[in-house]
Design a protein around this motif. Sequence first.
Motif, PDB file in Angstrom:
ATOM      1  N   LEU A  56      73.883  20.184  88.319  1.00 30.93           N
ATOM      2  CA  LEU A  56      75.097  19.464  87.945  1.00 30.93           C
ATOM      3  C   LEU A  56      74.861  18.649  86.683  1.00 30.93           C
ATOM      4  O   LEU A  56      73.878  17.910  86.571  1.00 30.93           O
ATOM      5  CB  LEU A  56      75.547  18.538  89.070  1.00 30.93           C
ATOM      6  CG  LEU A  56      76.737  17.619  88.752  1.00 30.93           C
ATOM      7  CD1 LEU A  56      77.995  18.446  88.491  1.00 30.93           C
ATOM      8  CD2 LEU A  56      76.972  16.620  89.872  1.00 30.93           C
ATOM      9  N   VAL A  57      75.763  18.781  85.734  1.00 30.55           N
ATOM     10  CA  VAL A  57      75.770  17.945  84.536  1.00 30.55           C
ATOM     11  C   VAL A  57      76.979  17.035  84.641  1.00 30.55           C
ATOM     12  O   VAL A  57      78.124  17.476  84.505  1.00 30.55           O
ATOM     13  CB  VAL A  57      75.843  18.801  83.251  1.00 30.55           C
ATOM     14  CG1 VAL A  57      75.925  17.894  82.028  1.00 30.55           C
ATOM     15  CG2 VAL A  57      74.647  19.729  83.148  1.00 30.55           C
ATOM     16  N   GLU A  58      76.727  15.767  84.946  1.00 25.79           N
ATOM     17  CA  GLU A  58      77.830  14.819  85.114  1.00 25.79           C
ATOM     18  C   GLU A  58      78.417  14.472  83.758  1.00 25.79           C
ATOM     19  O   GLU A  58      77.709  14.068  82.836  1.00 25.79           O
ATOM     20  CB  GLU A  58      77.341  13.559  85.823  1.00 25.79           C
ATOM     21  CG  GLU A  58      78.454  12.552  86.076  1.00 25.79           C
ATOM     22  CD  GLU A  58      77.978  11.308  86.798  1.00 25.79           C
ATOM     23  OE1 GLU A  58      78.645  10.255  86.666  1.00 25.79           O
ATOM     24  OE2 GLU A  58      76.945  11.378  87.489  1.00 25.79           O
ATOM     25  N   GLY A  59      79.718  14.637  83.635  1.00 29.08           N
ATOM     26  CA  GLY A  59      80.390  14.443  82.356  1.00 29.08           C
ATOM     27  C   GLY A  59      80.472  12.992  81.924  1.00 29.08           C
ATOM     28  O   GLY A  59      80.128  12.069  82.659  1.00 29.08           O
ATOM     29  N   GLY A  60      80.959  12.800  80.719  1.00 28.83           N
ATOM     30  CA  GLY A  60      81.110  11.465  80.158  1.00 28.83           C
ATOM     31  C   GLY A  60      81.388  11.560  78.669  1.00 28.83           C
ATOM     32  O   GLY A  60      81.640  12.645  78.137  1.00 28.83           O
ATOM     33  N   ALA A  94      74.884  18.448  77.306  1.00 28.31           N
ATOM     34  CA  ALA A  94      73.851  18.728  78.301  1.00 28.31           C
ATOM     35  C   ALA A  94      72.459  18.649  77.691  1.00 28.31           C
ATOM     36  O   ALA A  94      71.511  18.193  78.334  1.00 28.31           O
ATOM     37  CB  ALA A  94      74.086  20.109  78.912  1.00 28.31           C
ATOM     38  N   ALA A  95      72.325  19.103  76.443  1.00 25.83           N
ATOM     39  CA  ALA A  95      71.013  19.102  75.798  1.00 25.83           C
ATOM     40  C   ALA A  95      70.540  17.684  75.492  1.00 25.83           C
ATOM     41  O   ALA A  95      69.364  17.351  75.687  1.00 25.83           O
ATOM     42  CB  ALA A  95      71.058  19.933  74.522  1.00 25.83           C
ATOM     43  N   GLN A  99      57.931  32.282  78.897  1.00 27.06           N
ATOM     44  CA  GLN A  99      58.492  32.308  80.247  1.00 27.06           C
ATOM     45  C   GLN A  99      59.316  31.051  80.493  1.00 27.06           C
ATOM     46  O   GLN A  99      58.954  29.965  80.071  1.00 27.06           O
ATOM     47  CB  GLN A  99      57.362  32.407  81.273  1.00 27.06           C
ATOM     48  CG  GLN A  99      57.804  32.563  82.707  1.00 27.06           C
ATOM     49  CD  GLN A  99      56.635  32.793  83.646  1.00 27.06           C
ATOM     50  OE1 GLN A  99      55.535  33.080  83.197  1.00 27.06           O
ATOM     51  NE2 GLN A  99      56.869  32.671  84.933  1.00 27.06           N
ATOM     52  N   ILE A 100      60.469  31.204  81.163  1.00 24.11           N
ATOM     53  CA  ILE A 100      61.337  30.056  81.405  1.00 24.11           C
ATOM     54  C   ILE A 100      60.599  28.997  82.222  1.00 24.11           C
ATOM     55  O   ILE A 100      59.682  29.306  82.976  1.00 24.11           O
ATOM     56  CB  ILE A 100      62.642  30.463  82.116  1.00 24.11           C
ATOM     57  CG1 ILE A 100      62.345  31.062  83.483  1.00 24.11           C
ATOM     58  CG2 ILE A 100      63.458  31.422  81.263  1.00 24.11           C
ATOM     59  CD1 ILE A 100      63.577  31.265  84.343  1.00 24.11           C
ATOM     60  N   LYS A 101      60.981  27.757  82.032  1.00 21.59           N
ATOM     61  CA  LYS A 101      60.425  26.615  82.746  1.00 21.59           C
ATOM     62  C   LYS A 101      58.960  26.366  82.395  1.00 21.59           C
ATOM     63  O   LYS A 101      58.211  25.796  83.190  1.00 21.59           O
ATOM     64  CB  LYS A 101      60.586  26.762  84.262  1.00 21.59           C
ATOM     65  CG  LYS A 101      62.028  26.912  84.715  1.00 21.59           C
ATOM     66  CD  LYS A 101      62.136  26.986  86.238  1.00 21.59           C
ATOM     67  CE  LYS A 101      63.573  27.155  86.685  1.00 21.59           C
ATOM     68  NZ  LYS A 101      63.713  27.207  88.156  1.00 21.59           N
ATOM     69  N   SER A 102      58.541  26.808  81.208  1.00 21.16           N
ATOM     70  CA  SER A 102      57.167  26.560  80.772  1.00 21.16           C
ATOM     71  C   SER A 102      56.988  25.166  80.189  1.00 21.16           C
ATOM     72  O   SER A 102      55.856  24.711  80.002  1.00 21.16           O
ATOM     73  CB  SER A 102      56.754  27.603  79.725  1.00 21.16           C
ATOM     74  OG  SER A 102      56.712  28.895  80.287  1.00 21.16           O
ATOM     75  N   TYR A 103      58.087  24.495  79.896  1.00 22.04           N
ATOM     76  CA  TYR A 103      58.052  23.163  79.293  1.00 22.04           C
ATOM     77  C   TYR A 103      58.858  22.209  80.156  1.00 22.04           C
ATOM     78  O   TYR A 103      59.721  22.629  80.938  1.00 22.04           O
ATOM     79  CB  TYR A 103      58.607  23.217  77.872  1.00 22.04           C
ATOM     80  CG  TYR A 103      57.930  24.291  77.037  1.00 22.04           C
ATOM     81  CD1 TYR A 103      56.744  24.034  76.371  1.00 22.04           C
ATOM     82  CD2 TYR A 103      58.483  25.570  76.953  1.00 22.04           C
ATOM     83  CE1 TYR A 103      56.112  25.019  75.620  1.00 22.04           C
ATOM     84  CE2 TYR A 103      57.854  26.568  76.208  1.00 22.04           C
ATOM     85  CZ  TYR A 103      56.673  26.290  75.557  1.00 22.04           C
ATOM     86  OH  TYR A 103      56.045  27.268  74.834  1.00 22.04           O
ATOM     87  N   PRO A 104      58.615  20.908  80.055  1.00 22.97           N
ATOM     88  CA  PRO A 104      59.306  19.945  80.924  1.00 22.97           C
ATOM     89  C   PRO A 104      60.820  19.981  80.733  1.00 22.97           C
ATOM     90  O   PRO A 104      61.316  20.210  79.627  1.00 22.97           O
ATOM     91  CB  PRO A 104      58.728  18.597  80.483  1.00 22.97           C
ATOM     92  CG  PRO A 104      57.433  18.926  79.823  1.00 22.97           C
ATOM     93  CD  PRO A 104      57.634  20.258  79.166  1.00 22.97           C
ATOM     94  N   PRO A 105      61.586  19.735  81.806  1.00 28.50           N
ATOM     95  CA  PRO A 105      63.053  19.703  81.707  1.00 28.50           C
ATOM     96  C   PRO A 105      63.527  18.386  81.110  1.00 28.50           C
ATOM     97  O   PRO A 105      62.775  17.408  81.022  1.00 28.50           O
ATOM     98  CB  PRO A 105      63.504  19.839  83.157  1.00 28.50           C
ATOM     99  CG  PRO A 105      62.401  19.196  83.938  1.00 28.50           C
ATOM    100  CD  PRO A 105      61.128  19.515  83.188  1.00 28.50           C
ATOM    101  N   ASN A 106      64.794  18.353  80.724  1.00 26.76           N
ATOM    102  CA  ASN A 106      65.358  17.104  80.207  1.00 26.76           C
ATOM    103  C   ASN A 106      65.941  16.277  81.345  1.00 26.76           C
ATOM    104  O   ASN A 106      65.720  16.577  82.525  1.00 26.76           O
ATOM    105  CB  ASN A 106      66.400  17.390  79.117  1.00 26.76           C
ATOM    106  CG  ASN A 106      67.694  17.984  79.669  1.00 26.76           C
ATOM    107  OD1 ASN A 106      67.831  18.247  80.875  1.00 26.76           O
ATOM    108  ND2 ASN A 106      68.659  18.195  78.799  1.00 26.76           N
ATOM    109  N   GLY A 107      66.681  15.246  81.018  1.00 29.76           N
ATOM    110  CA  GLY A 107      67.174  14.320  82.030  1.00 29.76           C
ATOM    111  C   GLY A 107      68.116  14.929  83.040  1.00 29.76           C
ATOM    112  O   GLY A 107      68.268  14.409  84.151  1.00 29.76           O
ATOM    113  N   PHE A 108      68.785  16.029  82.708  1.00 27.92           N
ATOM    114  CA  PHE A 108      69.673  16.711  83.649  1.00 27.92           C
ATOM    115  C   PHE A 108      68.948  17.777  84.466  1.00 27.92           C
ATOM    116  O   PHE A 108      69.557  18.424  85.311  1.00 27.92           O
ATOM    117  CB  PHE A 108      70.837  17.373  82.902  1.00 27.92           C
ATOM    118  CG  PHE A 108      71.916  16.421  82.474  1.00 27.92           C
ATOM    119  CD1 PHE A 108      72.536  15.597  83.397  1.00 27.92           C
ATOM    120  CD2 PHE A 108      72.313  16.353  81.148  1.00 27.92           C
ATOM    121  CE1 PHE A 108      73.531  14.716  83.011  1.00 27.92           C
ATOM    122  CE2 PHE A 108      73.315  15.477  80.750  1.00 27.92           C
ATOM    123  CZ  PHE A 108      73.926  14.656  81.687  1.00 27.92           C
ATOM    124  N   GLY A 109      67.667  17.991  84.183  1.00 24.57           N
ATOM    125  CA  GLY A 109      66.926  19.042  84.871  1.00 24.57           C
ATOM    126  C   GLY A 109      67.076  20.396  84.208  1.00 24.57           C
ATOM    127  O   GLY A 109      66.838  21.429  84.847  1.00 24.57           O
TER     128      GLY A 109
END
Length: 560
Positions: free
Chosen positions: A60-64, A271-272, A335-345
């Motif tokens: 979920l990306v909470e809007g704003g 989101a980014a 490969q996907i998920k090879s680096y840390p996610p951002n604040g939204f995951g």
Amino acid sequence: MKNIFKITFFVLASLLFVNCKSSSSNKSRLTGLSFNDPKNGNYIRANSLAGQETPLGMVLVEGGSFIMGQVQDDVMFDWNTTPNKIHVRSFYMDEAEVTNSEYFLYVQYMKDVFPPSEEKYKNIYSSVLPDTLVWRKSLGNTDILSENYLRHPAYADYPVVGVSWLQANEYCKWRTNIVNLKTLIDKGNLKNIFDLDTVSNFFDTDVFLANDSKLFDGDTTVYKRGVGRTIRKRGQARPSRDAFQGRKISKADGILTQRFRLPTEAEWEFAAKANVENREYNNIRGRKKYAWNGKYTRDKSKRNKGDQLANFKQGKGDYSGPSGWSSDGSDIPNQIKSYPPNGFGLYDMSGNVAEWVADVYRPIIDNEANDFNYFRGNLFTKKQIDEEGNLVFAGEQEGAQIAHDTLPNGKIVPKYLPGTIKYIPITKNDAAMRRNFSKADNANIGDGDANSTRFYKYDEDVIASKASMYNSPKASTRVIDTKTGKILLVNDAKKRSTLINDKSRVYKGGSWSDREYWLDPAQRRYFPEYMASNYIGFRCVVDKLGSLSSGKRNTRNPSR
């Protein structure tokens, strides 16, 4: 013993509360009529407490509100990132890019449903295949990637590339259909059609809702049960166990998922940036440079100190750093998920592969643009109805023939998949007396339309023949060389001064082959919607229904 009595009392009270809540919600608050009751009209009201489930693979990306287009550096002097404060609604987004294995599942399904061995389907299968030749270089040894990157298991969890904007959109449509099909099977509303040899596996959500007799070769025994129940009249035979019972499912039941689609440019950038992880003033004002916190691209943690936080080109001839030293770990998409996610995951919102977004490209974002869920590219359509008032399905009027389009690069693609509902642009009559929109195609609204040209006093046909806002090449035409008999693609590109047109789509985020400058989420570039590359992939989003956030009590609603 007292604790046991307390627990028992609490459980019974909770059950009583839920039952009271459920019974009250099954009655109209204003009329007293019962919902979902065959004895009282069987009028539909879905359970509002069920909510919307998070789609598989999404977060979920909470809007704003945020500042869109605020970049840290503009060394290219493009001047195409005018800052604007806008609001974005909440949505669900894939936590990572669509991978080779996931896209290959789509390819296999399309080959199964529309076998290319049949002449009428041959262009359908080829239209969904990624362009694996995007890896080729005139002065580079990269054929190993052209031959293996899409299908070899070693790259199964790598982001798919070689997919055009048009192909990415078709994947989103298919994903909507296949998720709804799986949901109906899991809930027992449909038989598992993959175990049946007598019916077609083709499923389309719009067709299911409008006229489900058009699916599964017209075999109604596929429907095991509906929603609710039907009342047998006196003397009426009891239906068989496998016969369809109850009413057909509709959108009002809340069972079917919302459409998967490409994110808008505003949604992707919001989101980014993930300002939710840092409420500092500068971040709220759009001063965040990367998808992660901080001003640098290297990890500061003790365990991975010095390693790159994203996959990007670090310099000329430097795609991963020296061997044995701190680097980004990959010289091509990783490969996907090879680096840390951002604040939204969300993973890889900076680097790895750039990503398609839904918008038509324009050099600026107009200050007068909609500040609520900004998007350029709306095409308002409606279902096509024949003279007798019936829906028009692709393939019925043409018989065995399927209508095709020829793209500017010569590729042949179907206009509609066989069996799907045809949609046509709305007419001027449909938009008459409306104040919120005036025409079907809004890609160039306020920027390239009649009022934007020096021929504004003429009608649209005259404008189209004389001038346009952007002097881009016209669509290629297929002609036959009288000497050789070969088919040639001819256009007027030599007479044009720009590539910007209504078929130019925005892509965002840096890639494995880009320098650090492009990792800024606010940076924007464009590419023709019918072309593909080895550095652009995509991910999907789904609109969130209901409240802005998730899992929070709405204290402003007295009925809750």
